[in-house]
Design a protein around this motif. Structure first.
Motif, PDB file in Angstrom:
ATOM      1  N   THR A 115       2.140  21.619  11.588  1.00 47.63           N
ATOM      2  CA  THR A 115       3.669  21.985  10.976  1.00 47.63           C
ATOM      3  C   THR A 115       4.800  22.449  11.841  1.00 47.63           C
ATOM      4  N   GLN A 116       5.976  22.342  11.504  1.00 48.33           N
ATOM      5  CA  GLN A 116       6.859  23.886  11.942  1.00 48.33           C
ATOM      6  C   GLN A 116       6.628  25.009  11.528  1.00 48.33           C
ATOM      7  N   GLN A 117       5.822  25.625  10.262  1.00 50.04           N
ATOM      8  CA  GLN A 117       5.281  26.858  10.353  1.00 50.04           C
ATOM      9  C   GLN A 117       3.942  27.482  11.554  1.00 50.04           C
ATOM     10  N   GLU A 118       3.653  26.206  12.190  1.00 51.40           N
ATOM     11  CA  GLU A 118       2.541  25.455  12.951  1.00 51.40           C
ATOM     12  C   GLU A 118       2.858  26.056  14.414  1.00 51.40           C
ATOM     13  N   LEU A 119       3.963  25.632  14.348  1.00 54.68           N
ATOM     14  CA  LEU A 119       4.193  25.641  15.701  1.00 54.68           C
ATOM     15  C   LEU A 119       4.913  26.650  15.848  1.00 54.68           C
TER      16      LEU A 119
END
Length: 263
Positions: free
Chosen positions: A4-8
């Motif tokens: 996800t964008q948050q994980e990246l």
């Protein structure tokens, strides 16, 4: 499974994973202000037209053994040269002149332009000093000093004076930055990410040491290893250190890593 964008974004987030992270920043600022108050220096000297294109230069009491330049980090997005003066403390104690260049930040300029500003600052400082030049940088500053160690960035005269480049916790491959939210501000594209990635080029014939803390985020351990392997240079993993205290070794004139860089 794609991230996800948050994980990246979290992969490149440091402060959120360091207890009391702000206390380190506060301590840097206080120690740096105290050092500037205690030492007569050449402060806020313009090397270019941009308001942030200024450097500080502090000379030792006796003849300088050379010039130690520290390039600050902050993901090319934040921080100011005045926050980092204390990280020249060890070199100054060891008898070196120390300098801290500022540079304009994104989104006003792109990373390639920041590279040019840092090269311009180092050239201006070289004109004001004699002897060998040691470059040290942290995080984005680690990227920038690595760029200085690549062919064609500094003039032949200035490059010939480099005696050591110490890249601490660098971002050496900018391609993983492309999908991050911060790239909305950095404005990296694929071509610039490739051109500005030290890991994709080679270094000058100058000693380079890559250092990173053992407790840093996994991507910073990777980024340091990638550069050391690509260039075939020294790779130091400092036990128990995280992204905000790995640079404390620069404040101690007796630290092995600083002594090696200044030798």
């Amino acid at each position: 499974m794609s991230k996800t964008q948050q994980e990246l974004d979290l992969e490149y987030e440091n402060g959120a994973f360091i207890p009391n992270a702000q206390s380190y920043v506060d301590a840097w600022e206080a120690a740096s202000a105290a050092l500037r108050a205690a030492k007569t220096g050449e402060y806020d000297v313009a090397y270019g037209d941009n308001p942030r294109a200024k450097y500080d230069l502090i000379r030792p009491d006796g003849p300088a053994k050379g010039l130690f330049i520290f390039v600050h980090g902050g993901y090319w997005l934040q921080r100011h040269k005045d926050d980092w003066t204390c990280f020249g403390e060890g070199a100054l104690t060891a008898g070196w002149a120390i300098a801290h260049p500022g540079y304009p930040l994104a989104p006003e300029v792109r990373i390639s332009e920041i590279t040019k500003h840092v090269a311009q600052a180092i050239t201006a400082l070289a004109e004001q000093t004699d002897g060998p030049i040691v470059l040290a940088g942290h995080s984005a500053g680690g990227h920038l000093v690595a760029r200085m160690a690549m062919p064609g960035v500094l003039s032949a005269y200035v490059a010939a004076r480099l005696s050591h480049v110490l890249s601490i916790s660098p971002v050496s491959d900018l391609r993983p930055m492309l999908p991050l939210t911060m790239n909305d501000t950095l404005r990296l594209d694929a071509a610039e990410a490739q051109a500005e990635s030290p890991v994709l080029g080679h270094s000058l014939d100058v000693p380079v040491t890559v250092a990173v803390g053992s407790q840093e985020r996994p991507v910073f351990l990777d980024q340091a290893r990638w550069l050391a392997e690509a260039w075939g240079v020294g790779h130091m993993i400092l036990p128990g250190r995280h992204h905000f205290d790995v640079i404390d070794v620069l404040r101690d004139a007796k630290s092995p890593i600083l002594r090696a860089a200044l030798s």
